[in-house]
Design an enzyme around this catalytic site. Sequence first.
Site, mmCIF file in Angstrom:
data_model
loop_
_atom_site.group_PDB
_atom_site.id
_atom_site.type_symbol
_atom_site.label_atom_id
_atom_site.label_comp_id
_atom_site.label_asym_id
_atom_site.label_seq_id
_atom_site.Cartn_x
_atom_site.Cartn_y
_atom_site.Cartn_z
ATOM 1 N N CYS A 75 0.833 -1.215 0.000
ATOM 2 C CA CYS A 75 0.000 0.000 0.000
ATOM 3 C C CYS A 75 0.868 1.266 0.000
ATOM 4 O O CYS A 75 1.569 1.531 0.975
ATOM 5 C CB CYS A 75 -0.903 -0.060 1.233
ATOM 6 S SG CYS A 75 -1.708 1.471 1.671
ATOM 7 N N CYS A 135 0.148 3.743 2.773
ATOM 8 C CA CYS A 135 0.610 3.168 4.048
ATOM 9 C C CYS A 135 2.095 3.459 4.237
ATOM 10 O O CYS A 135 2.541 3.796 5.332
ATOM 11 C CB CYS A 135 0.394 1.662 4.077
ATOM 12 S SG CYS A 135 -1.333 1.153 3.967
#
Length: 133
Positions: free
Chosen positions: A31, A34
């Site tokens: 991600c 993230c």
Amino acid sequence: MSATVELTKENFDQTVTDNEFVLIDFWAEWCGPCKQFGPVYEKAAEANPDLVFGKVDTEAQPELAAAFGIQSIPTLMIVRDQVAVFAQPGALPEAALTDVIGQARKLDMDQVRQQIAEQQAQQQAQQQGGQGA
């Protein structure tokens, strides 16, 4: 050394039970947002050593992600006195994360528990009233 704790289904309940203030970052290796949020979260962990900063890898811990209904990552959750007081998807900028932590620190947990009880009572009343539909 990391200032954050890796949370798994084996240590999650214990961590939340043993600590009155736990921040949880639901994330995954693949991600992009993230990865952007990671250093911001680590910095906040170092700046708030009295709080527990946990990370849940949603790929390694799908049961935890499912248990909390995580549909978008990163998602930040704050648990105080075993009550989730904040949950929001998206990578927060440093100033916003600092602000959220400050707000969560100021919460009157007795008032929060009362609000939750009222909401649950309303939901139960709605469910009982809406079962004929």
